[in-house]
Motif scaffolding. Sequence first.
Motif, PDB file in Angstrom:
ATOM      1  N   CYS A  12       4.213   0.300   1.572  1.00 39.12           N
ATOM      2  CA  CYS A  12       4.653  -0.569   2.219  1.00 39.12           C
ATOM      3  C   CYS A  12       3.829  -2.004   1.968  1.00 39.12           C
ATOM      4  O   CYS A  12       3.155  -2.124   2.325  1.00 39.12           O
ATOM      5  CB  CYS A  12       4.650  -0.252   4.095  1.00 39.12           C
ATOM      6  SG  CYS A  12       5.269   1.408   3.569  1.00 39.12           S
ATOM      7  N   ARG A  13       4.671  -2.960   2.925  1.00 34.61           N
ATOM      8  CA  ARG A  13       3.220  -4.359   3.566  1.00 34.61           C
ATOM      9  C   ARG A  13       4.307  -4.309   5.128  1.00 34.61           C
ATOM     10  O   ARG A  13       3.720  -3.713   6.000  1.00 34.61           O
ATOM     11  CB  ARG A  13       4.160  -5.377   2.471  1.00 34.61           C
ATOM     12  CG  ARG A  13       3.494  -6.690   3.020  1.00 34.61           C
ATOM     13  CD  ARG A  13       3.400  -7.337   1.934  1.00 34.61           C
ATOM     14  NE  ARG A  13       5.215  -7.826   1.782  1.00 34.61           N
ATOM     15  CZ  ARG A  13       5.330  -9.300   0.682  1.00 34.61           C
ATOM     16  NH1 ARG A  13       5.048  -9.929   0.365  1.00 34.61           N
ATOM     17  NH2 ARG A  13       6.877  -9.326   1.313  1.00 34.61           N
ATOM     18  N   GLY A  38      -4.754   4.218   4.091  1.00 31.73           N
ATOM     19  CA  GLY A  38      -3.459   4.318   2.417  1.00 31.73           C
ATOM     20  C   GLY A  38      -4.416   4.312   1.614  1.00 31.73           C
ATOM     21  O   GLY A  38      -5.735   4.132   1.491  1.00 31.73           O
ATOM     22  N   PHE A  39      -3.970   3.353   0.725  1.00 32.67           N
ATOM     23  CA  PHE A  39      -5.068   2.540  -0.690  1.00 32.67           C
ATOM     24  C   PHE A  39      -3.953   1.096  -1.359  1.00 32.67           C
ATOM     25  O   PHE A  39      -3.202   1.368  -1.147  1.00 32.67           O
ATOM     26  CB  PHE A  39      -4.295   3.561  -1.897  1.00 32.67           C
ATOM     27  CG  PHE A  39      -4.741   5.580  -2.019  1.00 32.67           C
ATOM     28  CD1 PHE A  39      -5.832   5.612  -1.663  1.00 32.67           C
ATOM     29  CD2 PHE A  39      -4.159   6.590  -1.608  1.00 32.67           C
ATOM     30  CE1 PHE A  39      -6.666   6.541  -1.148  1.00 32.67           C
ATOM     31  CE2 PHE A  39      -3.963   7.803  -0.960  1.00 32.67           C
ATOM     32  CZ  PHE A  39      -5.522   7.851  -0.900  1.00 32.67           C
ATOM     33  N   GLU A  40      -4.246   0.445  -1.395  1.00 37.70           N
ATOM     34  CA  GLU A  40      -4.458  -0.890  -1.975  1.00 37.70           C
ATOM     35  C   GLU A  40      -4.727  -1.457  -3.485  1.00 37.70           C
ATOM     36  O   GLU A  40      -5.629  -0.264  -3.745  1.00 37.70           O
ATOM     37  CB  GLU A  40      -4.318  -1.758  -0.900  1.00 37.70           C
ATOM     38  CG  GLU A  40      -4.020  -1.588  -0.057  1.00 37.70           C
ATOM     39  CD  GLU A  40      -4.448  -3.019   1.099  1.00 37.70           C
ATOM     40  OE1 GLU A  40      -3.718  -2.952   2.578  1.00 37.70           O
ATOM     41  OE2 GLU A  40      -5.474  -3.366   0.963  1.00 37.70           O
ATOM     42  N   GLY A  41      -4.842  -1.951  -3.854  1.00 37.37           N
ATOM     43  CA  GLY A  41      -4.965  -2.046  -5.051  1.00 37.37           C
ATOM     44  C   GLY A  41      -4.279  -1.195  -6.516  1.00 37.37           C
ATOM     45  O   GLY A  41      -3.485  -0.788  -6.481  1.00 37.37           O
ATOM     46  N   HIS A  43       0.835  -1.038   0.317  1.00 37.64           N
ATOM     47  CA  HIS A  43       0.040   0.193   0.560  1.00 37.64           C
ATOM     48  C   HIS A  43       0.870   0.993  -0.158  1.00 37.64           C
ATOM     49  O   HIS A  43       2.265   1.459   0.577  1.00 37.64           O
ATOM     50  CB  HIS A  43      -0.997   0.048   1.143  1.00 37.64           C
ATOM     51  CG  HIS A  43      -0.275   0.175   2.472  1.00 37.64           C
ATOM     52  ND1 HIS A  43       0.400  -1.436   3.250  1.00 37.64           N
ATOM     53  CD2 HIS A  43      -0.020   1.392   3.554  1.00 37.64           C
ATOM     54  CE1 HIS A  43       1.109  -0.638   4.251  1.00 37.64           C
ATOM     55  NE2 HIS A  43       0.932   0.238   4.540  1.00 37.64           N
ATOM     56  N   THR A  44       0.467   2.339  -0.668  1.00 37.85           N
ATOM     57  CA  THR A  44       0.712   3.699  -0.575  1.00 37.85           C
ATOM     58  C   THR A  44      -0.125   4.424   0.646  1.00 37.85           C
ATOM     59  O   THR A  44      -1.202   3.959   1.177  1.00 37.85           O
ATOM     60  CB  THR A  44       0.976   4.694  -1.567  1.00 37.85           C
ATOM     61  OG1 THR A  44      -0.237   4.123  -2.721  1.00 37.85           O
ATOM     62  CG2 THR A  44       1.885   3.599  -3.090  1.00 37.85           C
ATOM     63  N   TYR A  45       0.633   5.116   0.829  1.00 38.01           N
ATOM     64  CA  TYR A  45      -0.671   7.389   1.652  1.00 38.01           C
ATOM     65  C   TYR A  45      -1.118   7.544   0.808  1.00 38.01           C
ATOM     66  O   TYR A  45      -0.565   8.204   0.131  1.00 38.01           O
ATOM     67  CB  TYR A  45       0.755   7.381   2.526  1.00 38.01           C
ATOM     68  CG  TYR A  45       1.321   5.811   3.383  1.00 38.01           C
ATOM     69  CD1 TYR A  45       0.683   5.328   4.556  1.00 38.01           C
ATOM     70  CD2 TYR A  45       2.709   5.314   3.001  1.00 38.01           C
ATOM     71  CE1 TYR A  45       1.474   4.935   5.170  1.00 38.01           C
ATOM     72  CE2 TYR A  45       3.250   4.172   3.336  1.00 38.01           C
ATOM     73  CZ  TYR A  45       2.670   3.148   5.028  1.00 38.01           C
ATOM     74  OH  TYR A  45       3.297   2.453   5.495  1.00 38.01           O
ATOM     75  N   TRP A  46      -2.395   8.129   2.242  1.00 37.80           N
ATOM     76  CA  TRP A  46      -2.962   9.339   2.048  1.00 37.80           C
ATOM     77  C   TRP A  46      -2.450  11.012   2.563  1.00 37.80           C
ATOM     78  O   TRP A  46      -0.892  10.771   3.212  1.00 37.80           O
ATOM     79  CB  TRP A  46      -4.204   9.097   3.157  1.00 37.80           C
ATOM     80  CG  TRP A  46      -5.172   9.742   2.352  1.00 37.80           C
ATOM     81  CD1 TRP A  46      -5.524  10.580   1.393  1.00 37.80           C
ATOM     82  CD2 TRP A  46      -6.062  10.735   3.582  1.00 37.80           C
ATOM     83  NE1 TRP A  46      -6.946  11.461   1.536  1.00 37.80           N
ATOM     84  CE2 TRP A  46      -7.263  11.615   2.911  1.00 37.80           C
ATOM     85  CE3 TRP A  46      -6.212  10.837   4.882  1.00 37.80           C
ATOM     86  CZ2 TRP A  46      -7.753  12.573   3.794  1.00 37.80           C
ATOM     87  CZ3 TRP A  46      -6.609  11.603   6.151  1.00 37.80           C
ATOM     88  CH2 TRP A  46      -7.784  12.364   5.160  1.00 37.80           C
ATOM     89  N   PRO A  92      -7.977  10.372  -3.699  1.00 34.31           N
ATOM     90  CA  PRO A  92      -9.446   9.238  -3.350  1.00 34.31           C
ATOM     91  C   PRO A  92      -9.860   9.797  -1.945  1.00 34.31           C
ATOM     92  O   PRO A  92      -8.929  10.075  -1.201  1.00 34.31           O
ATOM     93  CB  PRO A  92      -9.225   8.443  -3.663  1.00 34.31           C
ATOM     94  CG  PRO A  92      -7.756   8.997  -4.918  1.00 34.31           C
ATOM     95  CD  PRO A  92      -7.263  10.428  -3.989  1.00 34.31           C
ATOM     96  N   THR A  93     -10.553   8.897  -0.952  1.00 34.86           N
ATOM     97  CA  THR A  93     -11.145   8.319   0.387  1.00 34.86           C
ATOM     98  C   THR A  93     -10.239   6.734   0.505  1.00 34.86           C
ATOM     99  O   THR A  93     -10.507   6.087  -0.353  1.00 34.86           O
ATOM    100  CB  THR A  93     -12.668   8.411  -0.123  1.00 34.86           C
ATOM    101  OG1 THR A  93     -13.178   9.322  -0.433  1.00 34.86           O
ATOM    102  CG2 THR A  93     -12.194   7.928   2.005  1.00 34.86           C
ATOM    103  N   PRO A  94      -9.242   6.920   1.908  1.00 38.53           N
ATOM    104  CA  PRO A  94      -8.261   6.736   1.951  1.00 38.53           C
ATOM    105  C   PRO A  94      -9.140   5.183   2.898  1.00 38.53           C
ATOM    106  O   PRO A  94     -10.256   5.535   3.073  1.00 38.53           O
ATOM    107  CB  PRO A  94      -7.522   6.997   3.489  1.00 38.53           C
ATOM    108  CG  PRO A  94      -8.227   7.779   3.577  1.00 38.53           C
ATOM    109  CD  PRO A  94      -8.714   8.602   2.732  1.00 38.53           C
TER     110      PRO A  94
END
Length: 722
Positions: free
Chosen positions: A141-142, A104-107, A59-62, A90-92
Amino acid sequence: MGANAQFSLGKSSTESASASAVVQTDQVRAELIAHAPDGVDPGKTIWVGLQLQHQPQWHTYWKNPGDSGLPTQLQWSLPAGVDAGEIVWPTPKKIRIGSLANFGFEGTTLLPVPLQISPQFKPGLLAQDLEVKLHAQWLVCRQECIPQEGDFVLKLPLRSSTAIHATAFEAARAASPKPLPQAAQATVDAHGLRLQVQGLPVAWQGKALNAFVATPELLDAPASPDSDNAVSSAPAKAGTQQWSDGTWSARMPMAPNRSASPTAFEVVLSLGAQSVQTQASVQGAWPTAAAKLEVSPALQQALAANALAAQQTQESASVGGFVWALLAAVLGGLILNLMPCVFPVLAIKVLGFASQHKHSRAAQRAQGLAYTAGVVVSFLALGGLMLALRAGGEQLGWGFQLQSPAVIAGLALLFTLLGLNLMGVMEFGNWLPAGWAGVQLRHPSADAFLSGVLAVAVASPCTAPFMGASLGYAIALPAPQALGIFAALGLGLALPYLLASWVPAMGNLLPRPGAWMQTLRHFMAFLMWATVVWLVWVLGHLSGIDGAASLLALLLAVAVVVWALQLPAGSRRVFATLSIAASAILVSAIGQNVLKIEGATVGSSETTAEGAWQAWAPGRVDAELAKGTPVFVDFTAAWCITCQYNKKTTLNRADVLASFAAKRVTLLRADWTRRDPAITQALQQLGRSGLPVYVLYTPGRAPVVMSEILNAADLQASVAAL
């Protein structure tokens, strides 16, 4: 990122030091995309954005990353008169790792940014494009975290539409929170902060919401309200939420290391796919904030030295990686000679070897070099065209030309004529002026060059082991290095013929010339016509049964014209005139059936009806993995002969299907016969640009990309290990 997270400081993300529209790493595929449906004119607002496609579990971050992390940063370089706005975030989602929480965000997520074109933008009379440059930095990050960065360049046509990514920008717009007219109230007290919001959607009443505060290091991230919390009747405890007379309220504890004391802050509330944002004004006095931690000068110097050393290491590794990619490309091109796609070209090669006794050693070497030049130049031309079209926004991969009915029909016509020539029905020399025929005979190297061009035309639908990875690697490189990879692939394909022309011992292995050569020549004609059968079958997948039948009728008409032109002078005039007229009428009547594309539209996948196999669709793999189900994807196309060979010899075997069924593996087939940007994008995420590609996905593990030539025993062993 949890308590045991580790940072890889200074690790670069790019596979190339030069800028392009795409940066690919092992964790993220980052692409700069744009949406300018009305072109680029003063006074307009266009949209650009960094699209991040994360590998599973990364994932990365808001803009507020939560307990740890860093938000993605975008630095734009734009012409005068073009101004970039802020990221429309976007909404995290709340990502829990142990006792910590990140936002943050995945996908796949898109960070859109508006570009305002002011009247001061003066592109110049000869300018055709608006060049947008971006330097982006993100932390992915993971359990471990990797700082990454990339340089991107995108050219937008000034006077034409750029709308290929309209769906992505529309999805980003839908994922961004909507403004809420009413301001929220935030009260600081002994329990932390009490937040109250009115005017929320009626459908949200009484439900638990997700709350995200945009100011970092203000409130405790793990205790922030989310939709998993129960709605309390009296939210006196930190982290609880309640509804009362249409007003939502929540207790939000302060962060242990709070360093901010704002008089107002932005808050985002969400439920499912809907979200809103508003400003909360703060009442009451904040407690004394903790001092913000500063990095000492010594540590700053150590980090800078670490980053410089990592950059130098990466630059050295990139050079070594490019050399290995060149060697792999040569090996992949060499193996390509063994692929079923190249079998039709063997007819021309075998006849060329057999006829070399007529030429001197110098002439044979010249023909070997000419054949190699034809192969390499054709690879460079195809690769350059693909790179140019992709730079213009087209979603293309290796073998893209066989997604065009016109190209397929042209190749079918060519192989029909070659078959007639080999059978002796048509001699090209009889159709040429005497002077031209003499030139052709005096320069057999021209024939060798054209044979090399033909070899690439037929071989291009396939990829061989080592070749698929080289093509995927080449797409992310700058144009000069990418073309070097394509040239190496061509050299590998031409290498056997080149060696045979320069090493007499290889030619001595062939039988002595004789009557058998004429028999072989006639037999090879049937290989040419077998290729025509395959091409007609491929066209049937694009243009339907009417298109395939129309192409057969047109090929028959061409054969009649060729036959008529070989008749004696007396009857030639009558039959040739009639056959040419009939062919012209036939082309006007049914030619459009050959060129149309029937059925599925661009961006859709064909539904497969082969038993256990299901049609691939975007997001389907992630959905299956979320259920804990392993997935095997067959990326295939009707024009890929190696794909069809693997399907018949391995994938459709009863014991192989039984192995999949025993492990409850979901079988998906991604059909790339028609141009499909979604499948192209999926291949790019895997670092591939051509077919075949076979991928085994397992929950919690990285995808496994298998060899282009499948072996049933190896495939079953991989499935048994799940």
